[in-house]
Design an enzyme around this catalytic site. Sequence first.
Site, short mmCIF file in Angstrom:
data_model
loop_
_atom_site.label_atom_id
_atom_site.label_comp_id
_atom_site.label_asym_id
_atom_site.label_seq_id
_atom_site.Cartn_x
_atom_site.Cartn_y
_atom_site.Cartn_z
N LYS A 1 0.83 -1.21 0.00
CA LYS A 1 0.00 0.00 0.00
C LYS A 1 0.86 1.26 0.00
O LYS A 1 0.64 2.18 -0.79
CB LYS A 1 -0.93 0.00 1.21
CG LYS A 1 -1.86 1.20 1.25
CD LYS A 1 -2.73 1.22 2.50
CE LYS A 1 -3.72 0.10 2.50
NZ LYS A 1 -4.68 0.18 3.63
N GLU B 1 10.64 -5.26 3.18
CA GLU B 1 10.78 -6.60 2.62
C GLU B 1 10.40 -6.62 1.14
O GLU B 1 11.06 -7.23 0.31
CB GLU B 1 9.89 -7.60 3.39
CG GLU B 1 10.25 -7.76 4.85
CD GLU B 1 9.42 -6.88 5.76
OE1 GLU B 1 9.20 -7.27 6.92
OE2 GLU B 1 8.99 -5.79 5.31
N GLY C 1 -4.75 -4.48 4.91
CA GLY C 1 -4.06 -5.53 4.17
C GLY C 1 -4.65 -6.90 4.37
O GLY C 1 -4.83 -7.67 3.42
N ARG C 2 -4.99 -7.24 5.60
CA ARG C 2 -5.49 -8.59 5.88
C ARG C 2 -6.93 -8.78 5.40
O ARG C 2 -7.47 -9.89 5.49
CB ARG C 2 -5.36 -8.89 7.37
CG ARG C 2 -6.08 -7.89 8.28
CD ARG C 2 -5.57 -8.03 9.71
NE ARG C 2 -6.16 -7.07 10.63
CZ ARG C 2 -5.74 -5.82 10.78
NH1 ARG C 2 -4.73 -5.36 10.06
NH2 ARG C 2 -6.32 -5.02 11.66
N GLU D 1 -3.75 -10.10 14.35
CA GLU D 1 -3.44 -8.71 14.04
C GLU D 1 -4.65 -7.84 14.29
O GLU D 1 -4.52 -6.66 14.66
CB GLU D 1 -2.97 -8.58 12.59
CG GLU D 1 -2.35 -7.23 12.27
CD GLU D 1 -1.58 -7.22 10.97
OE1 GLU D 1 -0.36 -7.47 11.00
OE2 GLU D 1 -2.21 -6.98 9.93
N HIS E 1 -0.46 -37.02 14.05
CA HIS E 1 0.76 -37.73 14.41
C HIS E 1 1.82 -36.78 14.97
O HIS E 1 2.99 -37.15 15.05
CB HIS E 1 1.30 -38.47 13.18
CG HIS E 1 0.35 -39.52 12.67
ND1 HIS E 1 0.40 -40.83 13.07
CD2 HIS E 1 -0.70 -39.43 11.82
CE1 HIS E 1 -0.56 -41.51 12.47
NE2 HIS E 1 -1.24 -40.68 11.71
N LYS F 1 9.39 -2.78 13.39
CA LYS F 1 9.83 -2.39 12.05
C LYS F 1 10.72 -1.15 12.10
O LYS F 1 11.73 -1.05 11.40
CB LYS F 1 8.62 -2.16 11.15
CG LYS F 1 7.87 -3.43 10.78
CD LYS F 1 6.52 -3.14 10.17
CE LYS F 1 6.61 -2.40 8.86
NZ LYS F 1 5.27 -2.24 8.22
#
Length: 507
Positions: free
Chosen positions: A192, A198, A245-246, A331, A362, A471
């Site tokens: 955005k 990153e 974003g999510r 979040e 398992h 960050k």
Amino acid sequence: MFGDQHWNEIRRHAERLRGQALKTLTAVQGRTRAMSLAVGPVHACFARQHIDGEAWSMLLAMAAEAGLGDALRSLFDGEVVNPSESRPALHMALRAGAGRGPAAAAATALATQAGERMAALHGALADSPVTDIVHVGIGGSDLGPRLVVDALREFDAGRFRIHFLSNVDGSAAGRLLPRLDPARTAGILVSKSFATRETLLNGAILRDWLGGSERLYAVSANTAGARDFGIAPERVLPMWDWVGGRYSLWSAVGFSIRLALGEGGFTRLLAGAADMDRHVRETPVQRNLAAWHGLTAVWNRNALGFPTLAVLPYDQRLALLPAYLQQLVMESLGKSVRTDGAAVPVATSPVIWGGTGTDVQHSFFQALHQGTEIVPAEFVGVARPMHPYADSHRALLANLLAQAEALANGADPGEAHRRHPGGRPSTLLLLDALTPESLGALLALHEHSVYVQACLWGINAFDQWGVELGKRIAGELESPLAGEGEAQDPVTRDLVAEIRRRWPGRA
């Protein structure tokens, strides 16, 4: 928002139920039918939650009294529901225009325009030699599209192979790019702000590998930043501050989904979510699936005190669902202050974790069955497979049903080491089949459930200030790691020195 009187009443009912075995509760005649809801392709069974009819009716009545219905209308009508940033949350407007207010209508118009631009770019790519798309983003700019593309691979329109690059660790790019042909690859950078560290680092690696930015696209609100990176404005799709974003896979952030599934598949995904939107918007709290799902989460967290939730999809195609829900839930709900700045008087977000059945039976199921902590579970099953292996699917469904039954009922063969105490609550979400429509409905359900929980706790589901501090500090530490200046924190300073000593070939 629940007030003190509500929390006191919830605790009273929890104490009343403390001595009642879950196995006894589930034996009540008609319980399964009374505690199940079906919305389109999603059948939800809450019969194995540790709650009785009296407490359940109390929760529903209190939610209505606390204004949950009004809060849901405020969300859909485009009112400000993100007060710390003075914004609405209009992700529903991206899928068939579920809102009713002017802000929602304007958002739907913008989403329609963006869809037309996506169609044009999709067409241009389809006419090019490109066969592989690298989607570069992180967090909400990665997890949603990654989940959908992986889950719906059988609906792949066949034109493009989609690859995802998120982690700033150069090993990810180092493993992916040698498998691709730069002459037949394009990239989509999703950020955005177009300032996500990153994404920019991975984008620069991809740009250099491609030999330029001619086959790079961007999804961003910062067209100027993308242009400075070398991406022409006509190859930049929009993002808006009213979609977090999510919650953004339904937007141009899902361009890679469209490229994977084709226009028809992407439209079906949106339609499935829109159907769930209509149910949540139009249905009273007493029969509202998002309200039921959210109230169950609040009951387990606050009445019964369970700090985690295991998400257990019994379908390999949904292997990424636990990771997706980790971000969506934690979040959104990982807050300790209410919207008015006061401390939340109860615990909020559970820790979300999980894995895919039957593999995880398992590994950590031993602790679920016989460990000292009770972990509620959300099982997700799919009734009809898309493969021809009926025996395998029958075994998968048998394991799904058996594990939920065993966790709830337990067993006591008379030997301490073999005893299963039971009393482990769970919800089962059963999809007719895994299709774009059913996946859209499933993800929209969880989005609305998160908002329900936020409303009952009085917190903001749409800001994320908790991710900013680390960050910022990371940005400050890149210089000391390069030998320029020193870290402020004494422990970090010593660790930087240790890293530099062990990395003699550092750049």
